[in-house]
Design a protein around this motif. Structure first.
Motif, PDB file in Angstrom:
ATOM      1  N   HIS A   1      -6.452  -9.841   4.180  1.00 39.01           N
ATOM      2  CA  HIS A   1      -5.129  -9.868   3.568  1.00 39.01           C
ATOM      3  C   HIS A   1      -4.123  -9.162   4.467  1.00 39.01           C
ATOM      4  CE1 HIS A   1      -6.824 -11.500  -0.045  1.00 39.01           C
ATOM      5  NE2 HIS A   1      -7.731 -10.539  -0.041  1.00 39.01           N
ATOM      6  N   THR A   2      -2.881  -9.275   4.059  1.00 40.72           N
ATOM      7  CA  THR A   2      -1.842  -8.656   4.865  1.00 40.72           C
ATOM      8  C   THR A   2      -1.378  -7.364   4.197  1.00 40.72           C
ATOM      9  OG1 THR A   2      -1.133 -10.897   5.292  1.00 40.72           O
ATOM     10  CG2 THR A   2       0.317  -9.135   6.068  1.00 40.72           C
ATOM     11  N   PRO A   3      -1.628  -6.244   4.858  1.00 41.43           N
ATOM     12  CA  PRO A   3      -1.169  -4.996   4.263  1.00 41.43           C
ATOM     13  C   PRO A   3       0.340  -4.813   4.448  1.00 41.43           C
ATOM     14  CG  PRO A   3      -2.321  -4.562   6.313  1.00 41.43           C
ATOM     15  CD  PRO A   3      -2.312  -6.053   6.135  1.00 41.43           C
ATOM     16  N   LYS A   4       0.926  -4.228   3.457  1.00 34.69           N
ATOM     17  CA  LYS A   4       2.379  -4.003   3.545  1.00 34.69           C
ATOM     18  C   LYS A   4       2.647  -2.574   3.109  1.00 34.69           C
ATOM     19  CE  LYS A   4       6.117  -5.329   1.038  1.00 34.69           C
ATOM     20  NZ  LYS A   4       6.433  -5.942  -0.210  1.00 34.69           N
ATOM     21  N   LEU A   5       3.396  -1.873   3.921  1.00 35.09           N
ATOM     22  CA  LEU A   5       3.690  -0.489   3.581  1.00 35.09           C
ATOM     23  C   LEU A   5       4.557  -0.444   2.342  1.00 35.09           C
ATOM     24  CD1 LEU A   5       4.539   1.112   7.018  1.00 35.09           C
ATOM     25  CD2 LEU A   5       2.585   1.593   5.594  1.00 35.09           C
TER      26      LEU A   5
ATOM     27  N   ILE B   1       0.833  -1.201   0.000  1.00 39.17           N
ATOM     28  CA  ILE B   1       0.000   0.000   0.000  1.00 39.17           C
ATOM     29  C   ILE B   1       0.864   1.246   0.000  1.00 39.17           C
ATOM     30  CG2 ILE B   1      -1.805   1.238   1.232  1.00 39.17           C
ATOM     31  CD1 ILE B   1      -2.561  -1.482   2.451  1.00 39.17           C
ATOM     32  N   PRO B   2       0.762   2.003  -1.056  1.00 37.20           N
ATOM     33  CA  PRO B   2       1.513   3.255  -1.096  1.00 37.20           C
ATOM     34  C   PRO B   2       0.870   4.291  -0.192  1.00 37.20           C
ATOM     35  CG  PRO B   2       0.213   2.997  -3.067  1.00 37.20           C
ATOM     36  CD  PRO B   2       0.011   1.759  -2.262  1.00 37.20           C
ATOM     37  N   GLU B   3       1.428   5.463  -0.189  1.00 36.60           N
ATOM     38  CA  GLU B   3       0.925   6.454   0.755  1.00 36.60           C
ATOM     39  C   GLU B   3      -0.503   6.895   0.437  1.00 36.60           C
ATOM     40  OE1 GLU B   3       4.193   9.076   2.596  1.00 36.60           O
ATOM     41  OE2 GLU B   3       5.020   8.293   0.739  1.00 36.60           O
TER      42      GLU B   3
END
Ligand code: GDP
Length: 882
Positions: A355-359, A304-306
């Motif tokens: 789901h697994t969010p990822k920065l 996930i982008p900003e």
């Protein structure tokens, strides 16, 4: 045997004579009285008859017995539950049937009875076998599913479909029921199961053999009948599966059935399952059965982008945007597919959907820089140096820059220098040199403060007739902070009073050591007026450049810095860009800070149209959508859409993010910085007199410990200026104002950029604070809020009262209880409190900006016209280091 009569025979048989006569008559022996003689033949006929009769009767009895037994078993079986009665009813029915068995087909049927029983056993065996296989299949499927999550759907389906081939779908439904039924019923199962089979199936007996499922289908209901109300017949049949359906197995059932019917049912079933689970997410449920395989939600790692649009987010999770919108709706947010949501929200949505969010920092320009840096790793070529001219005012910076241009650029250029675009490059016999045409420290530090180190070499201009001055020293500090080498241009050498030797000595005190004194700094004597020494200066710069071994990729996407930017009436936004690496071409899509565009036209510093610019070459470009900020990074992107996206994004959130990242050093953060393996504690000291900053610098430097080295980046006499803040920003320094204050511009910039300014009036206070910061023992922070600025317009000396100042509130407001700092000529001359605050002789609590007021200070009467009073309040804030 002798002849006898009927009576005698009756006695033998112990039967009433009349009955015997009846039987004899029935047998076709015509006897009417007991005296009638009876022959052996008669007896045989009677016997035959009776046998025949008997045989039939025996059969009937057998059937009856079976029925009775069943009833008895039912009773004993039903010890716990009274509902067995209904089973008895069924037996009675049987009885009715049995009552008419003389009919021909009946005797034929007795053959099956053993058959069903055998079939039952076999059926059960097969069921067990089927169950085992089904279980095996499901286990395999489950394993397959966990092993290859991505492929699960297909694999599990295949496995599951392959498995039930032998048992047919129905047995699939059995295991769960059977387990219960068989164990509960145990021995009675045999009888019980056969009972209905015997009774009802007698007619259907042939079926038993065919689908194994038929027997269980009949048996199963009974098994379940033990629990709830059993309604006879088809009702039980219907309810059976439903009952069994209470836990996970029901679901399996349905699925199994669906699979039997249509293949696509699986997926729909799967999805249902997923949905039903989506809420609670009982993933464990599905572990045991193969049929849940397709429903295993794929846990994706979603970067996930900003910021991200709802549509993109859905795409990343491989779901429809409507799903995301639904989830967000449940969260109380109404969004549209194109709506851009922030990182935090997106992360919640992603975890909500399993789901697994990822920065991810996809929109972070740094990632692009890294990307392109990786791209252009190939051919790094020597590039021209970029030079900035710095020095004290009037020492000849501008003149020198002009002289260099004239000396070099004008050659062959009709009309000579026509433009000022902020930078230019000159060609020397030894190569190209690029000059930033904006002399002064502001441009230099402003760019550094924004993270772009453009300058490779600083030309420090010192007038030979004037010597080292405050801004000369400041320039030295700036250059040192940026770790940029200095070449000293001793200017105005044409002047008779010029004393270049003195300059060298003076600079020695500031650690700018000339070669002849054993240092490395080149000193070149020049005259901007006569042009003397210019070539030598250029040569020195080339030499310095060679030492630096400046290299940059040429065949790569361009990266650079915006040097100047303005809105041209005719041409729209124009920006001077200094290409730092790669090659900028006409037609390129560019992103400059929060502005994007396509290079429509490109000119060099002489206004000549060019089509490309390599490293260290300044160009003026047109085609940006808006005016870019000087100091912003500029880069080419392959995708205009991406450029627009990032630009829009930066216009919004990015600035804050960047600002947060730029958060300059705070005294209380020293420890955090240490934890991050950070640098020394950088300080900039501005003081009222030289003695103050020297003393303070000395005292503070002595505080250096093994872990923290106090580094005085810059110290000087005077107020805190924008340049100081920029320097602080660039070198992550804390600014200490000792009896001085920041001017409005500096204060604004500091507030904006998060630079920590601390005011002190006593050296020991400053020392204590820095000591505490180093030791991590800061006392509660005294947070100072500046309320406003008041200008003294008149001063009245009133006997007994003291000095009363007639003032104008020029900024913010003034409150009676507030503290004031009296500033005269940029220097704090008094810090104290207000004694009185009046408006038209009336005591008031506060006066706002734009109004006049009268005030007096506690224990201070030396107020003068033109003084400024900085009104502030101090709040103690408990220090939180974490
Ligand atoms: P800046 O403030 O550092 O940009 O200085 P300027 O370039 O504006 O120069 C200030 C003054 O010094 C101007 O009047 C120039 O004419 C003069 N000046 C600059 N360089 C020389 C020089 O080499 N010789 C002499 N005699 N005067 C110079």
């Amino acid at each position: 045997m002798a002849k006898s009569n009927v009576t005698q025979f009756a006695e033998e048989l112990k039967l009433p004579v009349t009955l015997l006569i009846e039987q004899l008559q029935a047998a076709g022996v015509k006897k009417k009285a007991g005296d009638d003689a009876i022959t052996e033949q008669d007896k045989t006929r009677l016997l035959d008859y009776l046998r025949e009769m008997h045989g039939n009767k025996e059969e009937k009895k057998k059937i009856t017995l079976t029925r009775k037994q069943t009833t008895e078993i039912k009773k004993s079986d039903a010890t716990g539950k009274a509902r067995t009665i209904q089973v008895e009813v069924r037996k009675k029915r049987t009885f009715v049937k049995v009552d008419k068995p003389e009919v021909a087909p009946e005797p034929a049927k007795p053959v099956p009875p053993p058959a069903p029983i055998i079939n039952e056993v076999e059926a059960r065996k097969r069921e067990t076998e089927a169950r085992r296989q089904a279980e095996l299949a499901s286990r395999q499927a489950a394993e397959a599913e966990t092993k290859a999550k991505r492929v699960i759907k297909k694999k599990a389906d295949e496995a599951a479909e392959a498995a039930p081939v032998v048992p047919t779908p129905a047995p699939e439904a059995e295991p769960s029921k059977k387990k219960r039924v068989i164990r509960k019923k145990g021995e009675d199962m045999a009888t019980e199961a056969e009972a209905p089979v015997l009774v009802e199936v007698k007619v259907e007996a042939p079926k038993v053999d065919a689908p194994v499922g038929a027997a269980p289908a009949a048996a199963a209901p009974e098994g379940t009948l033990h629990r709830p109300v059993l309604k006879p017949g088809e009702k039980a049949d219907k309810k059976g599966p439903k009952r069994a359906a209470r836990p996970a197995s029901a679901w399996v059932d349905d699925q199994a059935r669906r699979r039997g019917i249509k293949t696509r049912g699986d997926t729909s079933g799967g999805r249902d399952g997923w949905r039903s689970r989506a809420g609670g997410r009982h993933r464990d449920e599905e572990g045991g059965t193969s049929f849940s395989a397709p429903s295993e939600p794929k846990v994706l790692e979603v970067p996930i982008p900003e910021t991200i649009s709802v549509g993109d987010l859905a795409h990343k999770m491989s779901v429809k945007a409507a799903e995301v919108i639904k989830v967000m709706m449940k969260m109380g947010t109404m969004v549209t597919i194109n709506q851009v949501i922030d990182q935090d929200t997106a992360m919640i949505v992603v975890s909500e959907m399993g789901h697994t969010p990822k920065l991810a920092k996809l929109d972070d320009p740094e990632s692009f820089l890294v990307e392109s840096a990786a791209n252009d790793g190939a051919s790094h070529e020597t590039r021209p140096p970029v030079v900035t001219v710095m020095g004290h005012v009037d020492h000849g910076k501008t003149s020198l820059l002009d002289a260099i241009r004239k000396a070099r650029v004008a050659v062959g250029e009709a009309g000579g220098i026509t433009q000022h675009i902020g930078a230019y490059h000159v060609e020397t016999p030894r190569g190209v040199i690029t000059f930033l045409d904006t002399p002064g420290h502001e441009a230099f530090t402003a760019m550094r403060a924004r993270g772009s180190q453009v300058t490779d070499i600083v030309v420090l201009v010192v007038a030979a007739d004037d010597g080292v001055m405050p801004q000369t020293i400041e320039a030295i500090h700036h250059a040192k902070a940026a770790k940029v080498p200095v070449v000293v241009a001793v200017n105005k050498i044409d002047k008779p009073e010029a004393n270049p030797q003195r300059i060298k000595q003076e600079l020695l005190a500031h650690e700018v050591v000339a070669e002849e004194f054993g240092g490395e700094v080149q000193f070149v004597e020049v005259s901007a007026k006569t042009g003397q020494g210019i070539d030598r200066l250029l040569e020195s710069l080339q030499l310095q450049s060679e030492v630096l071994e400046l290299k940059a990729p040429v065949n790569a996407p361009a990266r650079g810095v915006v040097i100047e930017s303005r809105l041209d009436k005719g041409r729209g936004p124009v920006a001077t860009v200094l290409v730092m690496s790669g090659t900028l071409r006409k037609g390129d899509v560019v992103l400059a800070g929060a502005v994007f565009g396509r290079v429509r036209a490109m000119n060099d510093e002489n206004g000549k149209a060019i089509s490309e610019a390599g490293p260290a070459i300044p160009v003026e470009i047109q085609g940006l959508q808006d005016v870019a900020r000087a100091g912003d990074d500029i880069m080419t992107l392959s995708d205009e859409r991406k450029a627009r996206e990032i630009a829009l994004f930066r216009q919004g959130k990015y600035r804050d993010v960047k600002l947060a990242k730029l958060q300059a050093a705070k005294l209380e953060n020293v420890f955090d910085q240490l934890a991050e393996g950070a640098k020394p504690l950088a300080l900039i000291i501005k003081a009222d007199v030289q003695g103050s900053y020297e003393g303070l610098a000395h005292a503070l430097t002595k505080l250096s410990t093994e872990e923290v080295k106090v580094n005085i980046v810059h110290s000087a006499v005077g107020g805190i200026t924008e340049s100081d803040i920029n320097l602080a920003l660039a070198s992550k320094a804390v600014v200490i104002g000792f009896n001085t204050r920041a001017d409005a511009a500096a204060r604004k910039l500091a507030e904006h950029s998060g630079v920590d300014i601390r005011y002190y009036t006593i050296i020991y206070d400053a020392v204590d604070d820095v000591k505490a910061a180093i030791g991590g023992m800061l006392s509660p922070e005294r947070k100072e809020t500046i309320l406003g600025v008041v200008e003294v317009r008149n001063v009245f000396k009133i006997s007994k009262v003291g000095t009363v100042a007639g003032c104008m509130v020029t900024d913010g407001l003034v409150r009676r209880a507030s503290s004031v700092r009296l500033v005269r000529g940029g220097v704090v001359v008094h810090v104290g409190e207000l004694d009185s605050l009046k408006r038209f002789k009336e005591d008031v609590r506060e006066v706002k900006s734009g109004f006049e007021c009268g005030l007096s200070l506690k224990n201070y009467n030396d107020v003068q016209v033109g003084d400024q009073l900085e009104v502030f309040e101090v709040v103690e804030v408990a220090r939180t280091l974490a």
